[in-house]
Structures are given as C-alpha cells and as structure tokens.
Design an enzyme around this catalytic site. Structure first.
Site, PDB file in Angstrom:
ATOM      1  N   HIS A 185       2.515  -2.256   3.377  1.00 51.27           N
ATOM      2  CA  HIS A 185       1.168  -1.481   3.393  1.00 51.27           C
ATOM      3  C   HIS A 185       0.784  -1.382   4.788  1.00 51.27           C
ATOM      4  O   HIS A 185       0.959  -2.679   5.391  1.00 51.27           O
ATOM      5  CB  HIS A 185       0.218  -2.071   2.461  1.00 51.27           C
ATOM      6  N   ASP A 311      -4.869   5.545  -3.481  1.00 50.14           N
ATOM      7  CA  ASP A 311      -5.336   4.600  -2.470  1.00 50.14           C
ATOM      8  C   ASP A 311      -6.838   4.569  -2.909  1.00 50.14           C
ATOM      9  O   ASP A 311      -7.895   4.257  -2.186  1.00 50.14           O
ATOM     10  CB  ASP A 311      -5.163   5.301  -1.079  1.00 50.14           C
TER      11      ASP A 311
HETATM   12  C1  1DF Z   1      -8.578   1.978   4.344  1.00 52.55           C
HETATM   13  C2  1DF Z   1      -7.448   2.745   4.005  1.00 52.55           C
HETATM   14  C3  1DF Z   1      -8.686   0.674   3.920  1.00 52.55           C
HETATM   15  C4  1DF Z   1      -6.354   2.181   3.325  1.00 52.55           C
HETATM   16  C5  1DF Z   1      -7.453   0.113   3.451  1.00 52.55           C
HETATM   17  O1  1DF Z   1      -7.424  -1.163   3.185  1.00 52.55           O
HETATM   18  C6  1DF Z   1      -6.386   0.916   2.856  1.00 52.55           C
HETATM   19  C7  1DF Z   1      -9.639   2.692   5.164  1.00 52.55           C
HETATM   20  C8  1DF Z   1      -8.399  -2.165   3.722  1.00 52.55           C
HETATM   21  O2  1DF Z   1      -9.864   3.872   5.015  1.00 52.55           O
HETATM   22  O3  1DF Z   1     -10.212   2.092   6.047  1.00 52.55           O
HETATM   23  O4  1DF Z   1      -5.439   0.317   2.196  1.00 52.55           O
HETATM   24  N1  1DF Z   1      -5.391   3.020   3.096  1.00 52.55           N
HETATM   25  O5  1DF Z   1      -4.280   2.773   2.675  1.00 52.55           O
HETATM   26  O6  1DF Z   1      -5.225   4.127   3.466  1.00 52.55           O
HETATM   27 MN    MN Z   2      -3.999   1.600   1.126  1.00 50.95          MN
END
Ligand code: 1DF
Ligand code: MN
Length: 348
Positions: A185, A311
């Site tokens: 991730h 997500d």
């Molecule tokens: C965000 C996006 C934050 C994802 C995440 O974990 C995350 C974000 C802190 O929008 O800031 O897992 N993502 O996987 O797109």
């Molecule tokens: Mn994510």
C-alpha cells in the site's frame, strides 16, 4: 428487485479498506505534537487528518475508527458486501521497532475479533513491523495461522528504507511459505524524496503515493526479489500505481542498463520486469473508478488480476460503485472483478 449478492450473482468485495484503532490515532497525534520524527510526508498527511478542523478530516477520523455501526451502514448504503480491512497508512511503521511490533500484534488481535463477529462482512490483512524482519515474519505467520487473516500489508517505505535490502527477506519468505499475498500500500514519499512535493500538496494520494510506491515496486523487481521468491504474490492498489502504463519503457530501458553493465545495483534477471508485473502481481482499483484506466489494466495485465476496491473511508463515494456496475464487462468478467479474483487470491 432488491440489489443483493443473490440477485446480482456476485458479492461486491472491496479490497483496500482502511481502519485505525483509537490508540494508533492517539500515537500519531503524540508523535506530531512532540515533533520526534523525521518525516514531512507523515506530518502533512496526519497533520491534516488528525488535527484539521475541516469537515472532511473530522468525518474521516470518525469513520476510520468505527468498525461496526457506521461502517456497516456505509457498506449497506453503497452495496458493499465485504470489506478487506487493513490498518491505515503508515500503519505501525512510524514507531521504533519494539513499539511497532507490539502495536501490530494488538491491531491484528483487534481486527480478528471484529471479523469473528461479522465473518460474512469483513476479512483482513495483518500489520507487521518491517524494521524487525524476524518478528515480522513470526507475526505474519501467527496472523494467518491463528487469527485467520488473509495476508500481510506494508505501507511502502519504513522510515526511508525499502524492502529490497536482503535483511527483509524473512518477510517475503513468510508470505511465500504461507502462500498469502503481500499488499504494498502507498505511504507518503520517503524523507529523501518528499521535499519538492510538499509546497504544492502533491505528496499524498493525488500523486506522491504512486511515485513512492511505484519506485518501491521497481526496486523490488530490479533487485531480484522475485527471482529469490518466485512464488511471491504482491497486490498493488490504485491500478498498479501507474506501472502498467510503463511496461514497454521499463523493459526497454532495463534491458539496456543490464546490457551495458551500467550499475552495480542492476544484475540480469530471469524474466523481464513486465513478466513479474504480469505473473507475481494483482491490481485493485482503489480510488481509480475510471473506465478507460480500468479497461487498460484489465486488457494488459489480465481480467483475472484486477479487483474492485473502494479505499474506504478516504474515497467513500457510493456513486462510484454504481459507475463500476456499468463497466462494459461480460457477466463472468464482472464476477471476477467484484468477487472471483479476490475470493481466489485471499481465500474469501
Ligand atoms: C489517502 C488515500 C490516505 C489513501 C490514505 O491513507 C490512503 C488520502 C492514509 O486521501 O489522503 O490509504 N489511498 O489509498 O488512496
Ligand atoms: Mn488506501
């Protein structure tokens, strides 16, 4: 007719869904307030979600910690049958190794308990502390064999370090031996690379996550991790962090670098970089609910390798589920996309 897994012929399994125990959020806040870290990407990410008074941040902080009432209601409202849960980024990787090991054990026990209460609605991946590789391998084994978790998850770099260093081999060995996937991730770009992203807020999910995570994956491939662990299964979110679009150029340039003996860090591989990306990797659509990109990855990496992900709660957009329902897919491909591929890979 009511829309259920029975009437539509498949479950909708969302494969990159985040959660956070209150203790993790509290520790992030303490770390931010004390300033005892060296990670501007972390400060921008959790400074916003943890400390901003904006409705988006407040709402997200509530949703990510709620495991039952609100989460299940949100899943019902969006038509999600099952979430594959994972500890949110950067997980335990910000803490010293001993703390990180304890936090991972505690988080894995907690998520397993929620899954026991709702076995048809939730499955999960385990957290581990990469900076304690032997303990990490033991925790992955405990999580899979004793807690019933379905694989392991790492949030890209750990305090600026990447998993291609051979000291991390026990982690890959454990996943390969247990035959469970490792989900790589995103994390914010490492301290070494984050600086030019910051002033335009490009460091997180808008772009920096994919730059960081794509780099990490290429380091693993080029360093020969998949020649040492040929059965290792890796899952990438965000349709592969841009890598599927780059296959031709990566192969072309890598072959030239090997042929001209250009770098100590690049030795010949048994397969082309694109072969590893086609044979050792699976892809989820998290945050990328856009048909042209999804079709591209399905056509080039295989319909059997692309899985739906929302997500949650970062991109809790129920309309996107409706858009995914309208993808121009044959019924058996639609089944693979929403249920079949995830059920097979994660044994759900
Ligand atoms: C965000 C996006 C934050 C994802 C995440 O974990 C995350 C974000 C802190 O929008 O800031 O897992 N993502 O996987 O797109
Ligand atoms: Mn994510």
């Amino acid at each position: 007719m009511q829309d259920t897994a029975q009437t539509r012929g498949y479950r909708r399994i969302a494969t990159e869904e985040a959660w956070a125990p209150a203790e993790l959020v509290q520790r992030y806040l303490k770390l931010l307030e004390s300033g005892t870290h060296n990670d501007p990407g972390f400060a921008n990410l959790w400074g916003f979600f943890g400390q901003s008074s904006s409705p988006r941040a407040r709402d997200l902080l509530h949703r990510i910690q709620d495991m039952e009432q609100r989460r299940l209601a949100d899943m019902d409202a969006a038509g999600i049958d099952m979430q594959l849960l994972m500890l949110t980024a950067p997980g335990v990787q910000m803490f010293d190794a001993a703390t990180a090991c304890d936090m991972a054990i505690s988080a894995n026990d907690q998520v397993a308990e929620v899954i026991r209460r709702h076995p048809t609605r939730f499955a999960g991946l385990c957290a581990f502390a990469p900076h304690a590789p032997e303990a990490a391998a033991r925790e992955i084994e405990r999580s899979v064999n004793r807690l019933g978790l379905k694989g392991a998850l790492v949030n890209s770099h750990t305090q600026g370090e990447y998993l291609d260093d051979q000291k991390y081999d026990p982690i890959f060995a454990a996943c390969e031996a247990l035959d469970v996937p490792l989900y790589i991730h995103p994390n914010s770009p490492s301290p070494q690379m984050v600086q030019p992203f910051l002033s335009r807020c490009l460091d997180a999910a808008i772009y920096g996550f994919q730059a960081e995570t794509g780099l990490h994956v290429l380091r693993l491939i080029v360093s020969g991790v998949f020649d040492r662990f040929p059965k290792l299964k890796v899952v990438l979110g965000h349709l592969g962090e841009g890598l599927p679009f780059w296959l031709y150029r990566i192969d072309f340039m890598h072959a030239g670098i090997v042929r001209s003996n250009r770098s100590e860090g690049v030795k010949p591989l048994l397969r082309k970089p694109s072969d590893y990306l086609r044979e050792n990797f699976w892809y989820t659509t998290s945050g990328m609910a856009w048909e042209p990109s999804i079709r591209f990855v399905q056509q080039n990496m295989g319909h059997d390798r692309v899985m739906y992900a929302m997500d949650y709660p970062y991109q809790y957009v129920p309309e996107e589920v409706r858009a995914m329902d309208k993808l121009d897919l044959r019924p058996e491909q639609k089944h693979q996309f929403f249920e079949g591929n995830a059920a097979k890979l994660f044994r759900l």
